[in-house]
Design an enzyme around this catalytic site. Structure first.
Site, PDB file in Angstrom:
ATOM      1  N   HIS A 163       0.883  -1.172   0.000  1.00  0.00           N
ATOM      2  CA  HIS A 163       0.000   0.000   0.000  1.00  0.00           C
ATOM      3  C   HIS A 163       0.918   1.218   0.000  1.00  0.00           C
ATOM      4  O   HIS A 163       1.197   1.808   1.050  1.00  0.00           O
ATOM      5  CB  HIS A 163      -0.909   0.003   1.233  1.00  0.00           C
ATOM      6  CG  HIS A 163      -1.849  -1.164   1.293  1.00  0.00           C
ATOM      7  ND1 HIS A 163      -1.426  -2.440   1.570  1.00  0.00           N
ATOM      8  CD2 HIS A 163      -3.192  -1.240   1.087  1.00  0.00           C
ATOM      9  CE1 HIS A 163      -2.479  -3.256   1.549  1.00  0.00           C
ATOM     10  NE2 HIS A 163      -3.560  -2.547   1.254  1.00  0.00           N
TER      11      HIS A 163
ATOM     12  N   ASP B 277       0.798  -1.643   4.704  1.00  0.00           N
ATOM     13  CA  ASP B 277       0.407  -0.388   5.366  1.00  0.00           C
ATOM     14  C   ASP B 277      -0.947   0.088   4.823  1.00  0.00           C
ATOM     15  O   ASP B 277      -1.029   1.133   4.171  1.00  0.00           O
ATOM     16  CB  ASP B 277       1.521   0.653   5.099  1.00  0.00           C
ATOM     17  CG  ASP B 277       1.250   1.981   5.773  1.00  0.00           C
ATOM     18  OD1 ASP B 277       0.461   2.023   6.741  1.00  0.00           O
ATOM     19  OD2 ASP B 277       1.842   2.979   5.318  1.00  0.00           O
TER      20      ASP B 277
HETATM   21  C1  LIG Z   1      -1.473   4.512   4.685  1.00  0.00           C
HETATM   22  S1  LIG Z   1      -1.385   4.860   2.985  1.00  0.00           S
HETATM   23  C2  LIG Z   1       0.234   4.331   2.547  1.00  0.00           C
HETATM   24  C3  LIG Z   1       1.346   5.165   3.052  1.00  0.00           C
HETATM   25  C4  LIG Z   1       2.719   4.714   2.650  1.00  0.00           C
HETATM   26  N1  LIG Z   1       2.938   3.294   2.871  1.00  0.00           N
HETATM   27  C5  LIG Z   1       3.777   5.514   3.394  1.00  0.00           C
HETATM   28  O1  LIG Z   1       4.222   5.088   4.470  1.00  0.00           O
HETATM   29  O2  LIG Z   1       4.165   6.566   2.906  1.00  0.00           O
HETATM   30  C6  LIG Z   1      -2.384   3.589   2.291  1.00  0.00           C
HETATM   31  C7  LIG Z   1      -2.453   3.638   0.772  1.00  0.00           C
HETATM   32  O3  LIG Z   1      -3.067   2.422   0.330  1.00  0.00           O
HETATM   33  C8  LIG Z   1      -3.809   2.698  -0.851  1.00  0.00           C
HETATM   34  N2  LIG Z   1      -4.723   1.553  -1.016  1.00  0.00           N
HETATM   35  C9  LIG Z   1      -5.980   1.375  -0.539  1.00  0.00           C
HETATM   36  N3  LIG Z   1      -6.418   0.132  -0.816  1.00  0.00           N
HETATM   37  C10 LIG Z   1      -5.405  -0.506  -1.481  1.00  0.00           C
HETATM   38  C11 LIG Z   1      -5.222  -1.820  -1.983  1.00  0.00           C
HETATM   39  N4  LIG Z   1      -6.185  -2.742  -1.883  1.00  0.00           N
HETATM   40  N5  LIG Z   1      -4.062  -2.135  -2.577  1.00  0.00           N
HETATM   41  C12 LIG Z   1      -3.071  -1.198  -2.688  1.00  0.00           C
HETATM   42  N6  LIG Z   1      -3.178   0.064  -2.224  1.00  0.00           N
HETATM   43  C13 LIG Z   1      -4.321   0.409  -1.612  1.00  0.00           C
HETATM   44  C14 LIG Z   1      -4.439   4.036  -0.564  1.00  0.00           C
HETATM   45  O4  LIG Z   1      -4.788   4.696  -1.771  1.00  0.00           O
HETATM   46  C15 LIG Z   1      -3.310   4.761   0.194  1.00  0.00           C
HETATM   47  O5  LIG Z   1      -2.533   5.516  -0.681  1.00  0.00           O
END
Ligand SMILES: C[S@@+](CC[C@H](N)C(=O)[O-])C[C@H]1O[C@@H](n2cnc3c(N)ncnc32)[C@H](O)[C@@H]1O
Length: 283
Positions: free
Chosen positions: A41, A167
């Protein structure tokens, strides 16, 4: 789904996650053999905290904003490394909050040219931002698809050493169940990989249930670290956050047990909340 990480980028939970992420990557760099990094994520990669959503929430002010108030020499080495990396991302002469590095940018800055990264992100705008900032680099792939599916597709990696960061935004009630499923799949395919999972401390029951389910999964070597910035009975949404680390590097637990109280003191001058480092499951 409406989650936008820009609201939360650089907050206390990001600081904890990104400091630990850097420690995990530093450990991987101790050996010359290339490592693999999967960010299930990934988010947008870089956040200008002086703008829009970040200014509206102001969350970063109690996170990276606080750490930037201290001279680097006053910080523990791992915190100084993190602050230095944040400043380096903004570049000389620019305010350090103008290019806050998310997890993909942190690992991209730290990796060697032989280390490989796969970044999964479903939100079109965030995936596009990742493509333009990092997509041109060798051995960096961006997949605009579900991170749990990416985990299944990518493991085991050919490098056979490395780290998976999970995440998710925790927008759905079954996120812990999805994480458990992903961990079971990942661990079956790649038992020696390190997995780092972020989770919110909003209510007590869900992390406890996750712990019980993990205990029943057969996965061993599970470390849990938390930092809360408000008392346990606080009614505020996010009173703290945790990281569950499967197969943590040797001595990470001891170092975090020293470092986290320091970090907490800097971020929470009134001392509310606290930190913990616990083995949920031993060897
Ligand atoms: C908490 S943020 C990530 C922050 C990043 N890991 C950081 O530390 O900078 C979660 C992200 O997951 C994305 N997201 C949501 N559902 C997802 C999925 N099923 N697979 C991949 N990404 C997803 C969202 O759009 C968001 O940008």
């Amino acid at each position: 789904m409406n989650y936008r990480h820009a609201f939360h980028a650089g907050n206390f939970a990001d600081v904890l996650k990104h400091v630990v992420l850097m420690m995990l990557v530093e450990h991987l760099k101790k050996k010359p053999a290339p490592f693999f990094y999967l960010d299930t994520h990934a988010g947008g990669g870089t956040y200008d905290l002086s703008l829009g959503e970040s200014q509206r929430s102001g969350e970063y002010k109690n996170g990276i904003g606080r750490l930037l108030e201290f001279p680097e020499a006053a910080l523990a080495p791992e915190l100084a490394d993190y602050v230095r990396l944040v400043k380096a991302c903004a570049g000389p002469g620019r305010s350090a909050i103008t290019a806050y590095p998310g997890s993909p940018t942190i690992v991209a800055k730290m990796r060697r040219l032989t280390d490989r990264m796969v970044l999964a992100e479903t939100h079109a705008r965030e995936a596009q931002a990742l493509r333009s900032s990092l997509g041109w680099q060798k051995l960096v792939s961006i997949v605009a698809s579900d991170g749990y599916a990416a985990l299944k597709a990518q493991l085991p990696p050919r490098e056979n050493r490395g780290l998976v960061l999970i995440d998710p935004p925790f927008e759905t009630d079954n996120e812990f169940d999805r994480i458990l499923g992903a961990l079971e799949t990942g661990h079956e395919r790649w038992p020696t990989g390190t997995y780092c999972i972020w989770y919110p401390l909003t209510e007590r029951a869900a992390p406890l249930r996750f712990r019980r389910n993990l205990e029943g999964s057969g996965i061993r070597k599970v470390l849990d670290v938390t930092m809360s910035v408000m008392p346990d009975d606080s009614a505020v949404g996010l009173r703290g956050s945790g990281l569950v680390i499967v197969n943590p590097p040797w001595l990470l637990d001891e170092r975090l047990a020293e470092l986290l109280p320091d970090l907490h003191r800097l971020l929470v001058p009134d001392g509310a909340g606290g930190t913990s480092v616990d083995w949920w499951i031993g060897e």
